[in-house]
Design a protein around this motif. Structure first.
Motif, PDB file in Angstrom:
ATOM      1  N   UNK A 101       0.886  -1.168   0.052  1.00  0.00           N
ATOM      2  CA  UNK A 101      -0.032  -0.092   0.207  1.00  0.00           C
ATOM      3  C   UNK A 101       0.796   1.299   0.110  1.00  0.00           C
ATOM      4  N   UNK A 102       1.996   1.006   0.756  1.00  0.00           N
ATOM      5  CA  UNK A 102       2.843   2.219   1.057  1.00  0.00           C
ATOM      6  C   UNK A 102       3.379   2.611  -0.752  1.00  0.00           C
ATOM      7  N   UNK A 103       3.735   1.514  -1.219  1.00  0.00           N
ATOM      8  CA  UNK A 103       4.403   1.718  -2.623  1.00  0.00           C
ATOM      9  C   UNK A 103       3.211   2.371  -3.584  1.00  0.00           C
ATOM     10  N   UNK A 104       1.814   1.968  -3.507  1.00  0.00           N
ATOM     11  CA  UNK A 104       1.057   2.480  -4.352  1.00  0.00           C
ATOM     12  C   UNK A 104       0.794   4.045  -4.211  1.00  0.00           C
ATOM     13  N   UNK A 105       0.516   4.220  -2.574  1.00  0.00           N
ATOM     14  CA  UNK A 105       0.385   5.559  -2.150  1.00  0.00           C
ATOM     15  C   UNK A 105       1.574   6.636  -2.477  1.00  0.00           C
ATOM     16  N   UNK A 106       2.850   6.202  -2.406  1.00  0.00           N
ATOM     17  CA  UNK A 106       3.928   7.191  -3.133  1.00  0.00           C
ATOM     18  C   UNK A 106       4.431   7.039  -4.300  1.00  0.00           C
ATOM     19  N   UNK A 107       3.633   6.123  -4.963  1.00  0.00           N
ATOM     20  CA  UNK A 107       3.953   6.131  -6.572  1.00  0.00           C
ATOM     21  C   UNK A 107       5.376   5.223  -6.736  1.00  0.00           C
ATOM     22  N   UNK A 108       5.781   4.810  -5.911  1.00  0.00           N
ATOM     23  CA  UNK A 108       7.040   4.063  -6.166  1.00  0.00           C
ATOM     24  C   UNK A 108       6.801   2.602  -6.686  1.00  0.00           C
ATOM     25  N   UNK A 109       5.670   2.270  -6.791  1.00  0.00           N
ATOM     26  CA  UNK A 109       5.413   1.089  -7.353  1.00  0.00           C
ATOM     27  C   UNK A 109       5.381   1.313  -8.797  1.00  0.00           C
ATOM     28  N   UNK A 110       5.387   2.360  -9.379  1.00  0.00           N
ATOM     29  CA  UNK A 110       5.460   2.863 -11.021  1.00  0.00           C
ATOM     30  C   UNK A 110       7.047   2.447 -11.251  1.00  0.00           C
ATOM     31  N   UNK A 111       7.886   2.362 -10.384  1.00  0.00           N
ATOM     32  CA  UNK A 111       9.190   2.148 -10.769  1.00  0.00           C
ATOM     33  C   UNK A 111       9.587   0.930 -11.023  1.00  0.00           C
ATOM     34  N   UNK A 112       8.562  -0.165 -10.699  1.00  0.00           N
ATOM     35  CA  UNK A 112       8.613  -1.454 -10.805  1.00  0.00           C
ATOM     36  C   UNK A 112       7.974  -2.133 -12.133  1.00  0.00           C
ATOM     37  N   UNK A 113       8.558  -3.244 -12.648  1.00  0.00           N
ATOM     38  CA  UNK A 113       8.263  -3.418 -14.163  1.00  0.00           C
ATOM     39  C   UNK A 113       6.805  -4.292 -13.942  1.00  0.00           C
ATOM     40  N   UNK A 114       6.134  -3.852 -14.875  1.00  0.00           N
ATOM     41  CA  UNK A 114       4.471  -4.345 -15.154  1.00  0.00           C
ATOM     42  C   UNK A 114       4.191  -5.706 -14.748  1.00  0.00           C
ATOM     43  N   UNK A 115       4.997  -6.490 -15.127  1.00  0.00           N
ATOM     44  CA  UNK A 115       4.932  -7.853 -14.646  1.00  0.00           C
ATOM     45  C   UNK A 115       4.945  -8.343 -13.261  1.00  0.00           C
ATOM     46  N   UNK A 116       5.929  -7.758 -12.484  1.00  0.00           N
ATOM     47  CA  UNK A 116       5.955  -7.717 -11.279  1.00  0.00           C
ATOM     48  C   UNK A 116       4.800  -7.180 -10.342  1.00  0.00           C
ATOM     49  N   UNK A 117       4.485  -5.817 -10.844  1.00  0.00           N
ATOM     50  CA  UNK A 117       3.393  -5.252 -10.362  1.00  0.00           C
ATOM     51  C   UNK A 117       1.818  -6.216 -10.661  1.00  0.00           C
ATOM     52  N   UNK A 118       1.764  -6.754 -11.748  1.00  0.00           N
ATOM     53  CA  UNK A 118       0.627  -7.594 -11.677  1.00  0.00           C
ATOM     54  C   UNK A 118       0.549  -8.817 -10.890  1.00  0.00           C
ATOM     55  N   UNK A 119       1.816  -9.320 -10.556  1.00  0.00           N
ATOM     56  CA  UNK A 119       1.931 -10.557  -9.858  1.00  0.00           C
ATOM     57  C   UNK A 119       1.835 -10.107  -8.514  1.00  0.00           C
ATOM     58  N   UNK A 120       2.368  -8.931  -7.944  1.00  0.00           N
ATOM     59  CA  UNK A 120       2.102  -8.605  -6.524  1.00  0.00           C
ATOM     60  C   UNK A 120       0.457  -8.240  -6.362  1.00  0.00           C
ATOM     61  N   UNK A 121      -0.006  -7.674  -7.321  1.00  0.00           N
ATOM     62  CA  UNK A 121      -1.526  -7.482  -7.339  1.00  0.00           C
ATOM     63  C   UNK A 121      -2.428  -8.574  -7.268  1.00  0.00           C
ATOM     64  N   UNK A 122      -1.898  -9.531  -7.885  1.00  0.00           N
ATOM     65  CA  UNK A 122      -2.761 -10.807  -7.907  1.00  0.00           C
ATOM     66  C   UNK A 122      -2.595 -11.400  -6.413  1.00  0.00           C
ATOM     67  N   UNK A 123      -1.348 -11.158  -5.826  1.00  0.00           N
ATOM     68  CA  UNK A 123      -1.129 -11.921  -4.407  1.00  0.00           C
ATOM     69  C   UNK A 123      -1.960 -11.041  -3.513  1.00  0.00           C
ATOM     70  N   UNK A 124      -1.858  -9.733  -3.542  1.00  0.00           N
ATOM     71  CA  UNK A 124      -2.743  -8.998  -2.420  1.00  0.00           C
ATOM     72  C   UNK A 124      -4.214  -9.030  -2.836  1.00  0.00           C
ATOM     73  N   UNK A 125      -4.573  -9.309  -3.843  1.00  0.00           N
ATOM     74  CA  UNK A 125      -6.011  -9.648  -4.117  1.00  0.00           C
ATOM     75  C   UNK A 125      -6.547 -10.788  -3.498  1.00  0.00           C
ATOM     76  N   UNK A 126      -5.602 -11.598  -3.789  1.00  0.00           N
ATOM     77  CA  UNK A 126      -5.966 -13.224  -3.197  1.00  0.00           C
ATOM     78  C   UNK A 126      -5.922 -13.141  -1.657  1.00  0.00           C
ATOM     79  N   UNK A 127      -5.043 -12.409  -1.216  1.00  0.00           N
ATOM     80  CA  UNK A 127      -5.361 -12.221   0.245  1.00  0.00           C
ATOM     81  C   UNK A 127      -6.438 -11.488   0.710  1.00  0.00           C
ATOM     82  N   UNK A 128      -6.936 -10.447  -0.096  1.00  0.00           N
ATOM     83  CA  UNK A 128      -8.377  -9.695   0.283  1.00  0.00           C
ATOM     84  C   UNK A 128      -9.473 -10.648   0.175  1.00  0.00           C
TER      85      UNK A 128
END
Length: 187
Positions: A101-128
Motif C-alpha cells: 500500500x505504501x508503494x501505491x500511495x507514494x507512486x514508487x510502485x510505478x518504478x517496478x516492471x509491469x509483470x511484477x506489479x501484476x503478480x504482486x497485485x494478484x497476491x494482494x487481491x487473493x489475500x483480500x
C-alpha cells in the motif's frame, strides 16, 4: 567589437553547457534515489510476503485437520459428543499489506516492471479475497444453532467441512502465489 561578441558567445555557450550538465547530474541523481527507494520497496514487499506466507504455513495443517475431522464425525452413524474436541476456532489470518500500500500511495510502485506489479497485485487481491471469505465464514458460524442436539452438530460439522475445504484451497493458492511472486521479485 567582434572580439567582445565572440567572447560573449563563448561565455553563453559555457554557461549553457554548465546548466545542461547540472540538469543531467541532477536528473541522474534523482533517478538513482528513485531506484534506491524502489529497491527498498521491493525488499519490504518481499519481507511482507514472506511473513504472510509463514502465517499461512502455520495454520494450513490445522485447517486440513478440521476439514478431515469434521468430515469424519459428520459421516458417523450417530454423534454422541456434541462438543468436538478437535475444533479450536477457525484460526483464519489477517494479512499484512502496508509495504504494498505504501508503494501505491507514494507512486514508487510505478518504478517496478509491469509483470511484477501484476503478480504482486494478484497476491494482494487473493489475500483480500481470503480475508473476505474468512469474515463470511465467521458470520455464518456465529448464526448457527449451537444446542446439544445431533442435528445441530451435524449442521455445524457440514458447515465446517465445506468451509474448511474452501479455506484450504485458498491457502494452497496463496502459498503458490507467494512462491511465484517471491521468485519474480528476486529476478
Amino acid at each position: 567589437m567582434k572580439n567582445k561578441f565572440g567572447d560573449f558567445i563563448i561565455q553563453v555557450i559555457t554557461v549553457m553547457i554548465g546548466v545542461f550538465l547540472g540538469f543531467v547530474v541532477s536528473n541522474w541523481s534523482e533517478a538513482k534515489k528513485e531506484q534506491t527507494r524502489a529497491s527498498a520497496l521491493m525488499k519490504n514487499i518481499s519481507t511482507e510476503i514472506q511473513t504472510n506466507k509463514a502465517s499461512v504455513e502455520r495454520v494450513i495443517d490445522y485447517h486440513r485437520m478440521v476439514l478431515d475431522s469434521s468430515r469424519y464425525y459428520f459421516n458417523q452413524p450417530t454423534i454422541t459428543n456434541y462438543k468436538p474436541e478437535f475444533f479450536k476456532g477457525v484460526n483464519t489470518i489477517s494479512f499484512y499489506n502496508s509495504a504494498f500500500e505504501t508503494g501505491i500511495q507514494t507512486g514508487l510502485i510505478n518504478e517496478i516492471s509491469i509483470d511484477k506489479i501484476q503478480k504482486l497485485n494478484e497476491v494482494y487481491t487473493q489475500q483480500r479475497s481470503y480475508e473476505d471469505f474468512s469474515n463470511l465464514l465467521l458470520s455464518g458460524l456465529i448464526t448457527m444453532d449451537f444446542n446439544n442436539g445431533e442435528e445441530s452438530t451435524r449442521k455445524i460439522l457440514m458447515y465446517l467441512s465445506i468451509s474448511m475445504m474452501d479455506v484450504v484451497i485458498k491457502e494452497e493458492q496463496l502459498l503458490e502465489s507467494y512462491d511465484k511472486a517471491l521468485e519474480l521479485i528476486q529476478e
